[in-house]
Write an enzyme that holds these catalytic residues in place. Structure first.
Site, PDB file in Angstrom:
ATOM      1  N   GLY A 194      42.560  27.382  21.163  1.00 24.25           N
ATOM      2  CA  GLY A 194      41.221  28.047  20.741  1.00 24.25           C
ATOM      3  C   GLY A 194      41.292  29.024  19.569  1.00 24.25           C
ATOM      4  CG  ASN A 219      40.487  24.445  14.897  1.00 22.78           C
ATOM      5  OD1 ASN A 219      40.894  24.374  13.637  1.00 22.78           O
ATOM      6  ND2 ASN A 219      41.434  23.828  15.651  1.00 22.78           N
ATOM      7  CG  MET A 243      42.344  18.980  25.071  1.00 19.90           C
ATOM      8  SD  MET A 243      42.006  18.206  23.589  1.00 19.90           S
ATOM      9  CE  MET A 243      43.379  19.083  22.269  1.00 19.90           C
ATOM     10  CG  HIS A 293      40.605  12.794  15.325  1.00 25.86           C
ATOM     11  ND1 HIS A 293      41.028  12.870  16.310  1.00 25.86           N
ATOM     12  CD2 HIS A 293      41.721  12.466  14.897  1.00 25.86           C
ATOM     13  CE1 HIS A 293      42.063  12.045  16.414  1.00 25.86           C
ATOM     14  NE2 HIS A 293      42.612  11.639  16.090  1.00 25.86           N
TER      15      HIS A 293
END
Ligand code: GAR
Length: 189
Positions: free
Chosen positions: A12, A14, A91, A110
């Site tokens: 986590g 991001n 994911m 991505h």
């Protein structure tokens, strides 16, 4: 303000960068995180989200069929009024039904140019391909895997990066800045 649900599966980092930018940065008064959701109850990022005071939820996906699991998530999200779903290291490939339920509202980051590399292990791909530069892609999610319309890309300079760890470190530094910037542009438009 746009209400966002951030989806994670693990660390986590991001998500953390986005929460910081919501508190005090480019997403302040632009996006309001109303939920951090994970398909993995053990995701370390859930604890981080709690420390930011954000409601969290998880539904384990393990052992479930894609369509059945996604339907559980769709049903759960009925309790929320969500403008955007922000995938941040989530994911899982989303089923058609899920994508259609949130058409044009799902955004993903991505860690490669999606024209060149789709799916998992994007930094390994950059490393094994001896790339001098790679790209981070922020895109809408459609029914394919990393095939949705590209919103923006950022170049990562890999010159002098010797190990996979070097590459990941450089890439993540760009991801953490670039994702919030791009989300702000989308949500202000
Ligand atoms: C990030 O590098 C993100 O771009 C990537 O997983 C990592 C998650 O790290 N996502 C994908 O590969 C999606 N196919 P984080 O949990 O620390 O944000």
């Amino acid at each position: 303000m746009k209400k966002i649900a951030i989806f994670i599966s693990g660390r986590g980092s991001n998500m953390k960068a986005i929460l910081e930018q919501c508190n005090n940065g480019v997403l302040q008064n632009v996006a309001q995180p109303i939920l951090v959701f994970s398909n993995n109850p053990e995701a370390a990022g859930l604890e981080t989200a709690k420390s930011y005071g954000i409601p969290t939820a998880s539904i384990p996906s393990k052992g479930k069929k894609r369509v059945a699991f996604d339907q559980e998530v769709i049903d759960f999200l009925e309790n929320y009024d969500i403008d955007y779903i922000v995938l941040a290291g989530y994911m899982r490939v989303l089923s058609k039904r899920f994508v259609q339920a949130f058409k044009n509202k799902i955004i993903n980051i991505h860690p490669a140019d999606t024209h060149q590399h789709k799916g998992l292990h994007a930094y390994e791909w950059a490393y094994n391909s001896n790339l001098k530069h790679t790209k981070i892609t922020v895109h809408y999610v459609d029914e394919g895997v990393d095939t949705g319309n590209i919103i923006a890309q950022a170049v990562v300079n890999l010159e002098g990066a010797k190990t996979l760890e070097d590459i990941e470190k450089r890439g993540l530094a760009v991801e953490h800045r670039f994702y919030s910037q791009t989300l702000a542009e989308v949500m202000k438009a």
